[in-house]
Design a protein around this motif. Structure first.
Motif, PDB file in Angstrom:
ATOM      1  N   UNK A 161       0.693   1.725 -13.449  1.00 53.52           N
ATOM      2  CA  UNK A 161       1.372   0.945 -12.406  1.00 53.52           C
ATOM      3  C   UNK A 161       0.423  -0.072 -11.783  1.00 53.52           C
ATOM      4  N   UNK A 162      -0.801   0.353 -11.504  1.00 55.06           N
ATOM      5  CA  UNK A 162      -1.780  -0.555 -10.912  1.00 55.06           C
ATOM      6  C   UNK A 162      -2.166  -1.670 -11.878  1.00 55.06           C
ATOM      7  N   UNK A 163      -2.247  -1.349 -13.162  1.00 52.08           N
ATOM      8  CA  UNK A 163      -2.544  -2.372 -14.170  1.00 52.08           C
ATOM      9  C   UNK A 163      -1.472  -3.461 -14.142  1.00 52.08           C
ATOM     10  N   UNK A 164      -0.234  -3.040 -14.070  1.00 55.06           N
ATOM     11  CA  UNK A 164       0.875  -4.000 -14.029  1.00 55.06           C
ATOM     12  C   UNK A 164       0.807  -4.853 -12.776  1.00 55.06           C
ATOM     13  N   UNK A 165       0.459  -4.248 -11.657  1.00 57.46           N
ATOM     14  CA  UNK A 165       0.329  -5.003 -10.404  1.00 57.46           C
ATOM     15  C   UNK A 165      -0.811  -6.014 -10.461  1.00 57.46           C
ATOM     16  N   UNK A 166      -1.836  -5.690 -11.238  1.00 54.65           N
ATOM     17  CA  UNK A 166      -2.993  -6.572 -11.362  1.00 54.65           C
ATOM     18  C   UNK A 166      -2.873  -7.523 -12.560  1.00 54.65           C
ATOM     19  N   UNK A 167      -1.696  -7.496 -13.208  1.00 57.40           N
ATOM     20  CA  UNK A 167      -1.451  -8.344 -14.391  1.00 57.40           C
ATOM     21  C   UNK A 167      -2.420  -8.054 -15.529  1.00 57.40           C
ATOM     22  N   UNK A 168      -2.823  -6.792 -15.653  1.00 58.05           N
ATOM     23  CA  UNK A 168      -3.634  -6.343 -16.780  1.00 58.05           C
ATOM     24  C   UNK A 168      -2.673  -5.808 -17.836  1.00 58.05           C
ATOM     25  N   UNK A 169      -2.774  -6.316 -19.028  1.00 63.30           N
ATOM     26  CA  UNK A 169      -1.755  -6.081 -20.048  1.00 63.30           C
ATOM     27  C   UNK A 169      -1.598  -4.601 -20.403  1.00 63.30           C
ATOM     28  N   UNK A 170      -0.374  -4.121 -20.323  1.00 61.17           N
ATOM     29  CA  UNK A 170       0.012  -2.797 -20.812  1.00 61.17           C
ATOM     30  C   UNK A 170       1.342  -2.947 -21.538  1.00 61.17           C
ATOM     31  N   UNK A 171       1.672  -1.974 -22.369  1.00 65.49           N
ATOM     32  CA  UNK A 171       2.981  -1.966 -23.013  1.00 65.49           C
ATOM     33  C   UNK A 171       3.503  -0.540 -23.057  1.00 65.49           C
ATOM     34  N   UNK A 172       4.578  -0.307 -23.795  1.00 69.36           N
ATOM     35  CA  UNK A 172       5.225   1.001 -23.793  1.00 69.36           C
ATOM     36  C   UNK A 172       4.367   2.098 -24.422  1.00 69.36           C
ATOM     37  N   UNK A 173       3.325   1.704 -25.152  1.00 70.06           N
ATOM     38  CA  UNK A 173       2.443   2.702 -25.771  1.00 70.06           C
ATOM     39  C   UNK A 173       1.269   3.084 -24.871  1.00 70.06           C
ATOM     40  N   UNK A 174       1.062   2.344 -23.790  1.00 69.01           N
ATOM     41  CA  UNK A 174      -0.155   2.504 -22.988  1.00 69.01           C
ATOM     42  C   UNK A 174      -0.292   3.904 -22.383  1.00 69.01           C
ATOM     43  N   UNK A 175       0.803   4.450 -21.861  1.00 63.38           N
ATOM     44  CA  UNK A 175       0.729   5.755 -21.217  1.00 63.38           C
ATOM     45  C   UNK A 175       0.337   6.841 -22.209  1.00 63.38           C
ATOM     46  N   UNK A 176       1.021   6.897 -23.344  1.00 60.92           N
ATOM     47  CA  UNK A 176       0.729   7.941 -24.331  1.00 60.92           C
ATOM     48  C   UNK A 176      -0.678   7.788 -24.900  1.00 60.92           C
ATOM     49  N   UNK A 177      -1.119   6.544 -25.053  1.00 63.69           N
ATOM     50  CA  UNK A 177      -2.473   6.309 -25.558  1.00 63.69           C
ATOM     51  C   UNK A 177      -3.499   6.825 -24.560  1.00 63.69           C
ATOM     52  N   UNK A 178      -3.287   6.562 -23.259  1.00 66.75           N
ATOM     53  CA  UNK A 178      -4.220   7.047 -22.241  1.00 66.75           C
ATOM     54  C   UNK A 178      -4.215   8.567 -22.149  1.00 66.75           C
ATOM     55  N   UNK A 179      -3.039   9.162 -22.247  1.00 67.24           N
ATOM     56  CA  UNK A 179      -2.954  10.627 -22.245  1.00 67.24           C
ATOM     57  C   UNK A 179      -3.714  11.210 -23.428  1.00 67.24           C
ATOM     58  N   UNK A 180      -3.558  10.580 -24.571  1.00 70.26           N
ATOM     59  CA  UNK A 180      -4.245  11.053 -25.775  1.00 70.26           C
ATOM     60  C   UNK A 180      -5.753  10.887 -25.640  1.00 70.26           C
ATOM     61  N   UNK A 181      -6.190   9.757 -25.059  1.00 70.76           N
ATOM     62  CA  UNK A 181      -7.624   9.537 -24.832  1.00 70.76           C
ATOM     63  C   UNK A 181      -8.189  10.597 -23.881  1.00 70.76           C
ATOM     64  N   UNK A 182      -7.464  10.858 -22.802  1.00 69.53           N
ATOM     65  CA  UNK A 182      -7.926  11.858 -21.834  1.00 69.53           C
ATOM     66  C   UNK A 182      -7.999  13.244 -22.465  1.00 69.53           C
ATOM     67  N   UNK A 183      -7.032  13.559 -23.288  1.00 69.38           N
ATOM     68  CA  UNK A 183      -7.044  14.855 -23.957  1.00 69.38           C
ATOM     69  C   UNK A 183      -8.270  14.987 -24.852  1.00 69.38           C
ATOM     70  N   UNK A 184      -8.580  13.928 -25.595  1.00 66.97           N
ATOM     71  CA  UNK A 184      -9.768  13.939 -26.459  1.00 66.97           C
ATOM     72  C   UNK A 184     -11.038  14.139 -25.638  1.00 66.97           C
ATOM     73  N   UNK A 185     -11.118  13.439 -24.516  1.00 66.79           N
ATOM     74  CA  UNK A 185     -12.326  13.527 -23.690  1.00 66.79           C
ATOM     75  C   UNK A 185     -12.470  14.906 -23.063  1.00 66.79           C
ATOM     76  N   UNK A 186     -11.369  15.479 -22.581  1.00 67.79           N
ATOM     77  CA  UNK A 186     -11.448  16.810 -21.969  1.00 67.79           C
ATOM     78  C   UNK A 186     -11.687  17.911 -23.006  1.00 67.79           C
ATOM     79  N   UNK A 187     -11.305  17.677 -24.245  1.00 66.83           N
ATOM     80  CA  UNK A 187     -11.604  18.656 -25.297  1.00 66.83           C
ATOM     81  C   UNK A 187     -13.084  18.671 -25.620  1.00 66.83           C
ATOM     82  N   UNK A 188     -13.747  17.539 -25.432  1.00 66.75           N
ATOM     83  CA  UNK A 188     -15.185  17.479 -25.623  1.00 66.75           C
ATOM     84  C   UNK A 188     -15.606  17.404 -27.069  1.00 66.75           C
ATOM     85  N   UNK A 189     -16.885  17.587 -27.281  1.00 73.70           N
ATOM     86  CA  UNK A 189     -17.483  17.513 -28.616  1.00 73.70           C
ATOM     87  C   UNK A 189     -17.815  18.917 -29.095  1.00 73.70           C
TER      88      UNK A 189
END
Length: 324
Positions: free
Chosen positions: A206-234
């Motif tokens: 939501x903040x990205x959209x308010x700041x005119x930083x490009x997002x699309x319909x895939x952005x949320x799932x991509x961020x969730x997937x990135x966060x999941x990868x990071x929290x799973x660790x190495x």
């Protein structure tokens, strides 16, 4: 566009990268060539031989955006501008694979020592974690609140967006990157607290959209997937990616502060053709409002260091669970 204005000295690898990008632009131009670009009113730039892009750029300093710009044909320039203004630049710029996406298939490795070597090799591809992180007890005498892990998720989720937005070149544009970072990260900007991962991600988008930083319909799932990868660790080290991310964020903030001070000193008006076409990319055209309040900026860094210390000395994924 940022690839054409990099401040570092071009290596042969850099040159090949820019040439590849411009070659894809040329191919895209040929595919999209229409009569609107080939009408009768083409100016004298079309006298440039467009048969060999690499030859045209052979003697050009790729750190000099204006010099590169002058070697492009009118058709290439118009296509480039169209892609910039329509958020289609990803057609010609290949996305960098984020460092947190690497995995070790340790179930395929029988030898324990070999497994350790592979993990250490993978860690070299991640932002370095400093060895002198303060003890948590020296920073705070209070027990961390349950929401701290989701607050960290808000910070790290913002980082994944910034990393991808700048295609891994966030340090090249540190003042702008940090200005955007603070603008879209409510925990850093205004001490907002979070209790679930969906709210964390929805707020960032939501903040990205308010700041005119490009997002699309895939952005949320991509961020969730990135966060999941990071929290799973190495591998077994589940906190490693989190600590690497916090380290990179702190370094980015410090770099932004230093570069912002330097840019203020060396600012001078540049009326060159490329800079006129893309004024927002010229150094110091705009001030970075989130970097102007020094007290708040320093408090942001202190909060990041607080999270960094928590991750090193207190975090255990079994006790601090993030539900996806």
């Amino acid at each position: 566009m940022k690839e054409l204005q990099s401040e570092h000295i071009a290596t042969s690898e850099d040159k090949n990268s820019v040439l590849d990008m411009l070659q894809r632009l040329e191919e895209q131009t040929e595919e999209d060539n229409s009569e609107e670009f080939l009408d009768n009113e083409m100016d004298s730039d079309d006298s440039i031989d467009d048969s060999d892009l690499a030859k045209r750029l052979d003697e050009v300093d790729l750190n000099n955006a204006d010099a590169v710009w002058e070697r492009l044909t009118t058709v290439e320039r118009e296509e480039f501008k169209s892609m910039i203004y329509n958020n289609e630049i990803e057609k010609i710029i290949q996305s960098v694979e984020p460092w947190w996406r690497q995995k070790c298939d340790n179930h395929l490795i029988v030898d324990v020592e070999e497994n350790k070597k592979i993990i250490e090799m993978l860690k070299l591809n991640c932002p370095k974690i400093p060895s002198n992180i303060k003890e948590f007890s020296k920073i705070s005498s209070k027990t961390p609140a349950p929401c701290i892990i989701y607050n960290i998720a808000n910070v790290v989720g913002t980082y994944t967006f910034i990393f991808r937005y700048y295609n891994g070149d966030h340090f090249e544009y540190a003042p702008e990157a940090v200005d955007n970072f603070i603008s879209i990260c409510n925990n850093i900007k205004s001490n907002a607290n979070y209790e679930n991962i969906n709210t964390v991600v929805d707020t960032i988008i939501h903040n990205c959209q308010n700041q005119s930083l490009f997002t699309d319909k895939t952005s949320k799932n991509l961020m969730l997937d990135d966060l999941k990868c990071i929290f799973e660790g190495l591998c077994e080290d589940q906190g490693f990616f989190l600590s690497s991310a916090l380290s990179d964020i702190i370094n980015l903030f410090e770099s932004a502060n230093m570069k912002n001070k330097q840019e203020k000193k060396k600012f001078a008006t540049n009326s060159s053709s490329f800079s006129c076409e893309f004024p927002d990319n010229h150094v110091n055209v705009k001030s970075y409002k989130e970097l102007q309040n020094i007290t708040h900026f320093n408090n942001c860094i202190k909060k990041l260091e607080f999270y960094q210390s928590f991750l090193k000395h207190c975090y255990n994924s079994n006790n601090w669970i993030v539900e996806f």
